[in-house]
Structures are given as C-alpha cells and as structure tokens.
Design a protein around this motif. Structure first.
Motif, short mmCIF file in Angstrom:
data_model
loop_
_atom_site.label_atom_id
_atom_site.label_comp_id
_atom_site.label_asym_id
_atom_site.label_seq_id
_atom_site.Cartn_x
_atom_site.Cartn_y
_atom_site.Cartn_z
N ARG A 253 9.87 3.35 78.00
CA ARG A 253 9.20 4.45 78.27
C ARG A 253 7.85 4.82 77.68
NH1 ARG A 253 14.59 8.23 80.02
NH2 ARG A 253 14.84 7.72 81.53
N LEU A 254 8.58 4.81 76.92
CA LEU A 254 6.77 4.76 75.72
C LEU A 254 5.44 4.05 75.89
CD1 LEU A 254 6.27 5.81 73.14
CD2 LEU A 254 6.11 4.92 71.72
N ALA A 255 5.73 2.64 75.85
CA ALA A 255 4.43 1.63 76.66
C ALA A 255 4.19 2.73 78.10
CB ALA A 255 5.16 0.34 77.49
N LEU A 256 4.88 2.80 79.24
CA LEU A 256 4.49 3.75 80.64
C LEU A 256 4.02 4.58 80.08
CD1 LEU A 256 7.75 3.07 82.24
CD2 LEU A 256 5.31 2.51 82.85
N GLU A 257 4.61 5.38 79.12
CA GLU A 257 3.83 6.89 79.25
C GLU A 257 2.43 6.44 78.25
OE1 GLU A 257 4.19 11.25 76.78
OE2 GLU A 257 5.78 9.33 76.18
N ARG A 258 1.96 5.54 77.43
CA ARG A 258 0.64 4.99 76.73
C ARG A 258 -0.06 5.15 77.64
NH1 ARG A 258 1.03 4.57 71.21
NH2 ARG A 258 2.46 5.62 71.59
N ALA A 259 0.29 3.97 78.58
CA ALA A 259 -0.79 3.69 79.79
C ALA A 259 -1.29 4.47 80.45
CB ALA A 259 0.46 2.63 79.94
N ALA A 260 0.02 5.57 81.21
CA ALA A 260 -0.72 6.21 81.47
C ALA A 260 -1.22 7.44 80.97
CB ALA A 260 0.08 7.38 82.48
N SER A 261 -1.40 8.21 79.61
CA SER A 261 -2.52 9.38 78.85
C SER A 261 -2.88 8.70 78.71
CB SER A 261 -0.91 9.52 77.90
OG SER A 261 -0.81 8.19 77.44
N ASP A 262 -3.84 7.09 78.42
CA ASP A 262 -4.77 6.22 78.22
C ASP A 262 -5.50 6.22 79.15
OD1 ASP A 262 -3.89 7.05 75.52
OD2 ASP A 262 -3.20 4.85 75.56
N ASP A 263 -5.29 6.00 80.33
CA ASP A 263 -6.13 5.95 81.74
C ASP A 263 -6.16 4.23 81.16
OD1 ASP A 263 -6.99 5.84 84.40
OD2 ASP A 263 -8.88 6.39 83.55
N ASP A 264 -5.00 3.76 81.00
CA ASP A 264 -4.97 2.31 80.84
C ASP A 264 -4.49 1.45 82.26
OD1 ASP A 264 -4.47 -0.85 80.03
OD2 ASP A 264 -4.18 0.26 78.03
#
Length: 420
Positions: A253-264
């Motif tokens: 979940r942390l990785a998914l959130e990071r990808a979403a917030s960083d537009d990655d």
C-alpha cells in the motif's frame, strides 16, 4: 521489513553516550527514540499512579517511566480499527505538568469521570490507563486489571466531521500485547534524511544537532541514533526488487500510494504487473486514484482511468483539483455527488467545475445548509468583479462576475426559501 538489517544495527550506547542523550533531552526505549525526554519517575509518583489503577502497573510501562517519564514520539503508526487501516497519532507520552491539552493527571481524571458517567458501580480505579496519544483526538491505554489482558495496549480515536476523513464515528481497538510490542510497531514511511518535512523530521534535527557537537561522545551517539532511526524506515523498494512486495500489505500500500502521489506511471505499472491491485485502499479509505487527484498527478490519473478502476469516491476527494473535462469524465463513470463534493468544489478555481458538479447533485438538507456560504461567496465575487472592472481588467472581472452568478444560482436552487 526495514531499511537496515538487524546485523547492521549499531551496538549499545555507552554510559557516556547515554549521559549525552539525557543532557540533550533524548532517551531510548525498545529501540525507539523519545524526544523531550523527561526525568525518570520516582517511587512516590509511581505509587500515586498505581493507586488510581485497577491493578498493578505492567513491567514494560514501569521500565519506560524509569527511562523517561514522558516525552514526544515522531514515528508513523497504523492499525486496523473497525475494519479500516488507519493512521494513529501516538505523538505524546503523557506526564504531570506537561503543558499539553491535559497532563497525565488530567487524563486520568478525565477517564475516571467517563467511567463514573457510564458505569455507576465503578470502583473509581482505571482498568485502562491513558499513557499517550495526540491532544484530545487519539489516546493510547495500558490495561492494568489482573487477567489475560494485563499490560495489553488499546487505543481510541475520535471520529471527525465529514471532510476530515471518509467516515465518522469513534473507533477503538487493541494495538499490541504489551508496550514493547507497541513500540516495535513504530516505524517511518520515509527516511527523514531524504525528505525535508514530515514524520521523523524532528528526530533527524535532534540527531543532527547532537552530531554537530564538539563532544566526541555526542558525535558517536548521534551516529548510532541515526542508524537506529533509519532502521525503522519501511523498505518497500527492497521488497519490490526482491519480488515479495505484493504479499506484504503495509509495504504494498505504501508503494501504491508513493507511485500515485509522485505521478510515477512506470512504478504503478510495475506494481500492477507484480499483482498489486491499483484500486486497493492505500490510506484512510483513499485509493491510488484518490491520492493522485489530491496531488494533481495527471499521468497517473489517466493511466488508472484506462484500467477502469472504480471512481465512486473521486469527486468527494478531488473536486477542488479537477478540470471540467475530467470532472465530466468522472461523472460519466459513476462518481458520487453530495454536499461534501460540492463543498470541496467551491475551492476549485474554475467555477464551471462548481456549476457542473452542483447541477449534477440532488438538493437535500446537506446542500441546503450551503446556502448562506454560497451567498456570501457570491457577494464577495461580485465585489471583486466591480473592483476589477474599475481597474479595467475586463477578463478577470468577467470571471468573477460569472462566479458570482453561478454561486447565486446554486444558492437559490439548494435553498430557494432563503433568498434575500
């Protein structure tokens, strides 16, 4: 999974290094750093607290208070409450005369009053002793009653109004079997030495200040503390590279959130290919799409929509950040519209988004309550338009006049009986 393996952790601090920590207002308990550490509890106060409790104080709590009788924590803590994975603020360790919302004695009195109100036959001694939390919103308790739960850690979280979080109502639950187990759950989602702000920044600053000292014991203590702090950083990247991420919920979940917030998009696509669900709740009811909307991550938003992820909650979360085209797209896909959506849309710079979403909403009591605010905002926009006209800024004046017209129309529609 953490950023530093156990065999890479520093050795114990020497007596001289521990002395330096105490002088700097720092303490260590169960491998976690306490800021603004207070002097250890004395026997008289320990006995006085025990007198207020249903049974003996658990040994781990006594060990904490013998190390530091109060202070501040700067870690991330998440737990499952009411079937939701939620963040919990465990920022304060209560102590007498703390100067906080309540000090330790104040919280004890507060809990005793609640017991008396809800349990007329209460003995006046606390089963659940409040030891920390965050102001009046969240509290952490130690069970003091004799029995199988003696020493167990519980928490309570106050429900917040709509707009603060996605669900309301107080929540409570068990956190850990004992205090050391709770401290073991204190982690960092980002390395504070790699980010400017956020959780862990206060620890980073305290450690760096210690490391800048001319005292060699302070510098060696700081080096060990930095490694201890960084050892608590969740290493989702390591799990990703090892191929184990999809099976680890917190890291996934942390990785998914990071990808979403960083537009990655590349990271998000890689996570999906590993078996991670791009529609999974990642934080407090938010999906990756909701997070992307909050961060205006346009590439990720487009990619997620191409995957046909659910959009029901998107406009409640991101109505302030969408343009008209995206708002219409989300509406067509089934995004919900209610008073929360319209309220959030009022912060959108494009009044056409407000107009579109408001006209899609069905008038109800929640929307009727927006009438006074809509009229106030309409009047403010009209005045702004007049000022801009006087300044010969016709484009800006027309925009404010349009905003005033739209907001007045909506106020009349939602609350027609209160027209001025």
């Amino acid at each position: 999974m953490t950023a530093v393996s156990d065999n890479a952790l520093p050795g114990p601090l020497s007596d001289r290094e521990l002395r330096v920590l105490g002088e700097a207002g720092l303490a260590l308990f169960a491998g976690r750093l306490v800021l603004d550490a207070q002097p250890p509890i004395d026997d008289a106060v320990l006995d006085a607290v025990t007198e207020r409790c249903a049974g003996p104080l658990p040994d781990p709590l006594i060990a904490l208070w013998r190390t530091t009788f109060g202070g501040r924590l700067d870690y991330d803590l998440r737990t499952d409450l009411g079937g939701q994975d939620v963040p919990l603020s465990f920022a304060e360790l209560f102590y007498p005369d703390s100067g906080g919302y309540h000090d330790l004695w104040g919280w004890i009195d507060h809990e005793c009053e609640l017991d008396e109100e809800n349990q007329p036959d209460s003995s006046g001694r606390l089963v659940h002793l409040p030891i920390g939390g965050f102001e009046y919103l969240e509290r952490v308790y130690v069970d003091t009653a004799a029995g199988p739960d003696h020493g167990a850690i519980f928490c309570w979280q106050q429900g917040l109004p709509p707009g603060w979080e996605l669900s309301t109502g107080d929540r409570a639950g068990r956190l850990a079997g004992d205090l050391r187990g709770l401290f073991g759950q204190l982690v960092l989602e980002r390395d504070p030495w790699e980010t400017q702000d956020g959780t862990g920044a206060a620890m980073r600053d305290a450690v760096d200040e210690l490391g800048n000292s001319g005292d060699p014991d302070a510098r060696s203590a700081a080096a060990k503390l930095r490694r201890l702090v960084q050892a608590t950083v969740l290493d989702w990247r390591g799990a990703l590279n090892e191929g184990t991420l999809a099976a680890q919920r917190r890291l996934r979940r942390l990785a998914l959130e990071r990808a979403a917030s960083d537009d990655d998009v590349a990271l998000l696509a890689r996570l999906a290919a590993m078996g991670c669900d791009p529609a999974e709740e990642v934080r407090s009811g938010l999906s990756p799409l909701d997070v992307a909307l909050l961060h205006r991550a346009s590439a990720v938003i487009q990619w997620l929509l191409e995957q046909n992820v659910p959009v029901e909650n998107t406009l409640r979360v991101g109505a302030h950040a969408v343009d008209v085209e995206l708002a219409r797209n989300l509406l067509d896909r089934g995004a919900s519209i209610d008073a929360t959506t319209v309220t959030r849309a009022l912060d959108n710079e494009d009044v056409e988004v407000v107009h579109l979403l408001s006209r899609a909403a069905q008038p109800d009591k929640g929307l009727a309550r927006l009438g006074p605010r809509l009229r106030t905002l309409a009047a403010q926009a009209a005045l702004a338009g007049d000022r801009l006209t006087a300044q010969s800024d016709e484009t800006a004046a027309a925009r404010e006049q349009r905003r005033s017209s739209v907001l007045t129309e909506l106020a009349d529609r939602f609350d027609p009986h209160r027209r001025p």
